[in-house]
Structure formats: C-alpha cells, structure tokens
Design an enzyme around this catalytic site. Structure first.
Site, PDB file in Angstrom:
ATOM      1  N   GLU A   8      -7.526 -18.058  37.953  1.00  0.00           N
ATOM      2  CA  GLU A   8      -7.617 -17.651  39.360  1.00  0.00           C
ATOM      3  C   GLU A   8      -7.473 -16.145  39.538  1.00  0.00           C
ATOM      4  OE1 GLU A   8      -5.584 -18.961  43.601  1.00  0.00           O
ATOM      5  OE2 GLU A   8      -5.821 -20.395  41.994  1.00  0.00           O
ATOM      6  N   ASP A 104      -4.800 -21.998  39.768  1.00  0.00           N
ATOM      7  CA  ASP A 104      -3.494 -22.545  40.143  1.00  0.00           C
ATOM      8  C   ASP A 104      -3.562 -24.063  40.238  1.00  0.00           C
ATOM      9  OD1 ASP A 104      -2.403 -20.077  40.179  1.00  0.00           O
ATOM     10  OD2 ASP A 104      -2.077 -19.970  42.335  1.00  0.00           O
ATOM     11  N   TYR A 308       6.250 -23.201  38.398  1.00  0.00           N
ATOM     12  CA  TYR A 308       5.244 -23.075  39.462  1.00  0.00           C
ATOM     13  C   TYR A 308       5.891 -22.982  40.849  1.00  0.00           C
ATOM     14  CZ  TYR A 308       0.995 -24.000  42.125  1.00  0.00           C
ATOM     15  OH  TYR A 308      -0.056 -23.912  43.007  1.00  0.00           O
TER      16      TYR A 308
END
Length: 692
Positions: A8, A104, A308
């Site tokens: 990303e 992501d 995350y």
C-alpha cells in the site's frame, strides 16, 4: 516465473523487498530473483466523478438530482497516475505468474488493491498476505502461509458497498444542500449523525438550569460520614431540611449501626483496540484521534514495535499465546523489566479476558511485537503512546486487583451517615498501570475512600463537627474526542427503538479506522471547533443539523448500514439488497432537502467584496489555507485570503518579503524601477485601506 507483490505504501514495500532480497531498484518498483515489489500511494483508483457520467453534472443543479448511475465507474487518480502506470505496466509483464496483495490487511486495504486490479485488467491468479505486524519474522511467516485471494471476496464486496454508499448519499445530499441554500454545505452518513450528537449536547447544556442542593458531613474525630436518605441519595434540595438534619446531629453522639466488610476483586482491563487507545491518549496526553492513529502507524510500520493498528478487537487468538513469552522478553528493558520479571518466572495462563477466538475478526488487539525494544529512537509522543500499549499488555497478564472494602453506617438521632474505607490486599495489575478511574457525572453521590479505624457494631461515636456543603447541579459535559469516540462506538443510547438498540451492540458510527478522519472533517468544514479538550458546534454546524433530513442525523440509519457491511464482509449479507436500499435512501434524502422551507444564514461572511459581482465573500478552509469565496455560487469567484490587487500577500510575515521584492526590482534598471513603483503604490493603497 516471478510473483508481483503490491504493497500500500513505499515504506512497507521497501521492508518487504529487503526481507525477500529484492535489491534491484527501479522507478516505482524493486526486483529480486523471485519477486517484484511495487506499491500504491494509498488509493491510486477511485470512483468516477459525476461529470464523468454526464457533462451536465459539471453544473450543480437541483433539477439534476438525485444522481444514480446504473453502474459505478472507476478512474485513475490524476495526482498519482504515474505510479498507477508503473503498476499497470508491471501487471502486463509476461514473466509474472501471480499477484500477492500486500496492502493493509483490512477492508480499505483490500479496496486499494482490487480497484487497481480491475482497471489494470489483471486476470492471473492472486493471493493475499495477511499479517498483523511488520517484523521480519512476521513478513517471512506471512509469505510462507499466503491465503487464497478469493477468500477475501466478501471483504472486497463490503468495501465496494461502503465506497458506493458514501458516493450516492454524500454527493447527492451535499449537492442538494449546496444548491438549495446557496452555501457550501456537506453531509454524510457518518459525519452528520456524529455532528448531531455534538449539536444536541450543546442544546442540552444551553437548556440546563442549575439548581442548588446541599449535602451534610459529620466528623467523628477518627473518621467522617456523609448523610444519605433511605434511598441512598445525598442531595437535599431544601435548605431548611438540611438545617433541620444538621441541628439533630450537632453536639450529639451516634451509634455504629452496621459494619460491613466485603472482599472485592477488580479484573485487569481489556487489551487495546484502536478506539480505546485513542480515548486513553486523548485523556492522558490530549492527543487528537487522528494524531494517535498517525503516531501508532509509525510505531507499527517504521519501528515495528506494535501490531496492526486499525483493529476493533480487544482480544487475541489462541495461536498468539505461544508468542507471549517472546513478546515479554522483547520489552524486558527499563522501565518495564521489573514488571515483566514475575510473568517470565512461571508459565503464562492467560484467561478468556485476553484470549478469545470468537471475539477476533480481521485482527487481534494492539500488543507489542517480538521486535527488541529500543526506546532511544522514539520521539516523546511515540514513547508516550507505546508506554500506554506496553503497560496495558503487561496489565492484562497480571492478577486482579484485590482489596477489602469496609462500609460503616453511623446513626445519629435517626439520621444515617455512611463511611467507606479500602484496604489493598494485592495491587495486581494496578502495580503496572497508572490507569485512572473514569469520573462519574454524579460524583457527589460517591462515597470517598478514607482510612477507617477498627470499629464494631454498637460503638458510640461523638460528633465533633457537622458541616452543610452547598453545590449546584451541573449540565452534561461537552464532548471531548475521548467521549465522542465512545459515543460513536456505542450509539445505542441515542436510538429510541429498544429492539434495534439491542441489535446495534457491536456496531456503531463508522469503524475504528475511520472515526478519527470523521472528527477531522467536521473540524475542517467548520462544523465544530476545539476549545481546549472540548468540542463545540459552530453556527454553521448547528444550522446544518436543522437542514438535513431526520433520517440522516440519527445514528440509527448509518449504524444499521455498518452492521450490514460487517455482515457482507462475513458472507452473511446481500450486496445487491444493500445497494438497492442505499439508492432508495438517496432519492428520499434529496426529496426532503428540496421540500425544505428553512433558511440558512452564513456566519463566515468576510469584509472583503467580490471583485466580480460586488457581494461580500465567505472565508472558508481551503486545501492550501484560508480562501475567500463569493457567497453567490453562480459567480464562483475565489481567491486566497489577504491578497492585494497585485496578488501579493499582505500578512505581517509577508511584508518583509514584499519590501525585499521592491528593493530587488528597483535595482534592475528602468523596467525594474517601474515594477518597484507599482509595488510601492499597491502596498500604500493597502495600508491606507487598513487605516480606514
């Protein structure tokens, strides 16, 4: 044949390339023996603009609404089109056998990759990298266990539905409001009900009328007691009644009627999800929700110290449990070494308060990684946020906080006075965290803790003094970002329908990943403003809530949508049915705006007249600072704030630059001298206008 990896962001792509030994650098990608690694720059592809469907939509007209394309088109984002061309050219290479989506691991990340694949016409197989941290080991393990790309089709469907719903509702209602009231007004399925909560709270505060009340405290020498009536209430709204009770107590003795000691146990707090971390960072450090997310992203991507960030779970799965000792060892440095030491001395047995597979969807709670901790490279704000995460992680693995709570009831001439004391037996998790108790709104009714001497039932106590304390009822508190995030996460109390309120548990306004952005948009659009830690609505925001349809300003509609999007992501909902309902919603919402008879009055009118039509201009936030925009949309003239006839800024900071330019021009011959004279004249004219 090689595999193409699509990350990303360039920073993530570089880390993946390094781990996979892709050392050959090219413009927009890196290559190695087995892999080619490229990246997006966030979104490279987006939904087409209205005028991409029909040129008539270049003009904003009520009669053209609602805009309901039969199928939604995609287009390349112009500003990042160069990187899209790099990715598309790579996708055309004949030596690439498959694509690995490494954006992501979430709904929006899936959309970033899939839309690129659609416009680049990728037809070959694809897989999914799904990892919860950016450490080298996590990347290697993720590539050793790639998921089937099609396993995330439902997640992609949910992402498409979210994007298309925002287009259909947001653009239609925004255009309707703007055209109807000839003002820059925007609305959205999440931002509008969020704004409504802030506006409604402000209205509550303005309507609130404070009322005097009194409380009574008796001092028995070695402890004190607070008066309560039979229902346990401490507030007395009649001063004569308070005086009457005080008269019965002063100078008298009382008897200990009841001594009750209870063994209490307070379990550790749950681990952090994004919203809870944003709340705590706002309370403790004054961080905005967006700042917390930004700092957290750096701890995740750059420092690789946390897992995350954009998670909505406060639990971990059972497969993470074997990694806990390694994570504890990685943080076993000052100032955490002594806290970690007792946990590493015996086998870890985390309870369901931390380990629960059923409560983890895409990602588990935010916890430290196995990356060895080095605090020196961290900035102060990174260290503060990391400290919250580490202490919470350690606390969850600690035993409960245990204490004995003693409640004394002393009776004086029939009046009950309550006292409370606490004796800590085991600090447990409170030894590692400085978590503060949340203040209740009715703090006057909470018995304060004190040190109680040993007393037994029947003991006589002499009243040494008795005091009447006056207070006032208080209005509800304004929202801070912390309390607003809580309200967005759990909007059930704002929904009247009891059955729907129950179904809304676990859903909310927006997602953990989008709530910070919603708050920032409300601030940017001048609908709300920060006053210290408080968020207050502006006149523009309050008026907007009066103008939008009732359905759009309650959490009910949008929370229902979020719940349906979650169901679609899990394969339990219909994309077709959802989008049909959204289209119908768009039609109804536009109709409600068109039929509205209300009036909007701008509160941001400047003293600058439009040079084209002569009307006073509006001062608004632009992408590059403050802008002046003609209040007449048919005119459309706009210019930067504080600009003179020659386009030179007139701020104090810029005045020195202007004088320097005059000097430079004046030194460059006759033409330069003329330009210098013009500049002098312009500045003189401007200064005269200021004086007037």
């Amino acid at each position: 044949m090689k595999s193409l990896i699509l990350a990303e962001k360039p920073s993530v792509a570089r880390e993946i390339a390094r781990v996979l030994k892709c050392s050959i650098k090219n413009k927009g990608f890196m290559e190695g023996p087995q892999f080619v690694v490229t990246w997006a720059l966030g979104h490279l592809v987006t939904l087409a603009e209205p005028d991409d469907y029909d040129q008539k939509y270049k003009e904003w007209r009520l009669e053209d609404l609602p805009m309901l394309p039969t199928s939604m088109k995609l287009k390349v984002i112009r500003q990042t089109s160069h990187q899209f061309q790099v990715v598309r050219n790579l996708m055309k290479r004949g030596d690439l056998k498959e694509l690995v989506i490494a954006t992501d691991a979430g709904r929006e990340g899936e959309l970033v990759a899939r839309w690129i694949m659609v416009l680049a016409n990728w037809k070959k197989p694809f897989k999914r990298l799904w990892i919860s941290s950016q450490t080298d080991d996590a990347i290697r393990e993720g590539f050793a266990n790639l998921k089937a790309g099609n396993a995330y089709n439902n997640l992609y469907d949910a992402a498409v539905c979210r994007a298309e719903a925002d287009w259909l509702i947001g653009l239609n209602v925004t255009r309707a409001l703007t055209c109807k009231f000839n003002a820059q007004l925007t609305a959205g399925r999440v931002q509008t009900p969020t704004l409504a909560m802030i506006v409604d709270r402000e209205a509550e505060i303005k309507r609130f009328v404070p009322v005097d009340f009194w409380t009574i405290r008796a001092d028995f020498g070695d402890y004190f007691g607070d008066w309560r009536n039979q229902d346990g209430n401490s507030r007395i709204f009649d001063f004569s009644k308070a005086e009457e009770i005080a008269a019965k107590v002063k100078g008298h003795s009382g008897v200990v009627k009841d001594v009750r000691t209870e063994r209490k146990s307070e379990p550790p707090p749950l681990a952090y999800d994004l919203t809870e971390l944003q709340r705590d960072a706002n309370k403790r450090y004054g961080f905005s929700a967006q700042k917390t997310l930004s700092v957290l992203q750096g701890l995740y991507e750059r420092h690789k110290l946390v897992t995350y960030p954009r998670t909505d779970s406060r639990y971990i799965t059972s497969d993470i449990v074997p990694t806990l000792p390694a994570r504890l060892k990685s943080i076993s440095v000052a100032p955490y070494a002594e806290m970690v030491k007792p946990l590493l001395q015996k086998p870890l047995t985390p309870t369901k308060r931390f380990v629960d597979n059923s409560k983890v969807s895409d990602h588990h709670a935010i916890i430290p990684t196995e990356q060895p901790l080095q605090l020196t490279p961290l900035k102060a704000e990174e260290r503060n946020l990391y400290d919250l995460i580490v202490r919470r992680f350690i606390a969850v693995l600690y035993p409960p906080f245990r204490y004995d709570q003693t409640t004394l009831v002393t009776v004086i001439n029939g009046e009950n006075f309550y006292s409370r004391g606490k004796v800590v037996k085991d600090k447990g998790w409170r030894a590692v965290t400085s978590r503060q108790a949340v203040k209740e709104e009715s703090v006057d009714d909470i018995l304060p803790d004190q040190t109680l001497t040993l007393s037994k039932k029947g003991d006589h106590k002499q009243v040494e003094s008795c005091k009447i304390n006056k207070s006032k009822t208080r209005p509800p508190a304004r929202y801070s970002e912390a309390t607003l995030l809580t309200a967005m996460e759990s909007p059930g109390k704002f929904i009247e329908d009891e059955e729907l309120r129950e179904t809304m548990k676990g859903s909310g306004l927006g997602t953990p990943a989008t709530r910070a952005d919603i708050i920032e948009k409300l601030l940017y659009n001048n609908y709300i403003e920060r006053q210290g830690k408080e968020l207050t609505p502006t006149s523009k925001g309050a008026q907007l809530i009066e103008l939008v349809a009732p359905a759009l300003k309650t959490p009910e509609l949008t929370a229902r949508w979020e719940q349906r999007l979650s169901n679609i992501a899990r394969g339990k909902g219909s994309k077709t049915e959802f989008m049909a309902d959204i289209r119908q919603n768009a039609v109804e919402l536009v109709k409600s705006v068109i039929s509205d008879t209300a009036i909007y009055k701008a509160d941001n009118i400047s003293k600058t007249k439009c040079p084209v039509c002569g009307k006073f201009m509006l001062l608004v936030n632009g992408k590059r600072g403050k802008m002046l925009i003609c209040q007449d949309r048919t005119c459309g003239h706009r210019q930067p704030e504080k600009q003179n006839d020659f386009g030179f800024k007139s701020s104090k900071k810029a005045s020195r630059i202007n004088q320097k330019m005059i000097s430079q021009y004046s030194d460059q011959g006759s033409i330069g001298q003329s330009l210098g004279d013009l500049l002098k004249a312009a500045l003189a004219k401007e200064n005269k206008a200021k004086e007037e």
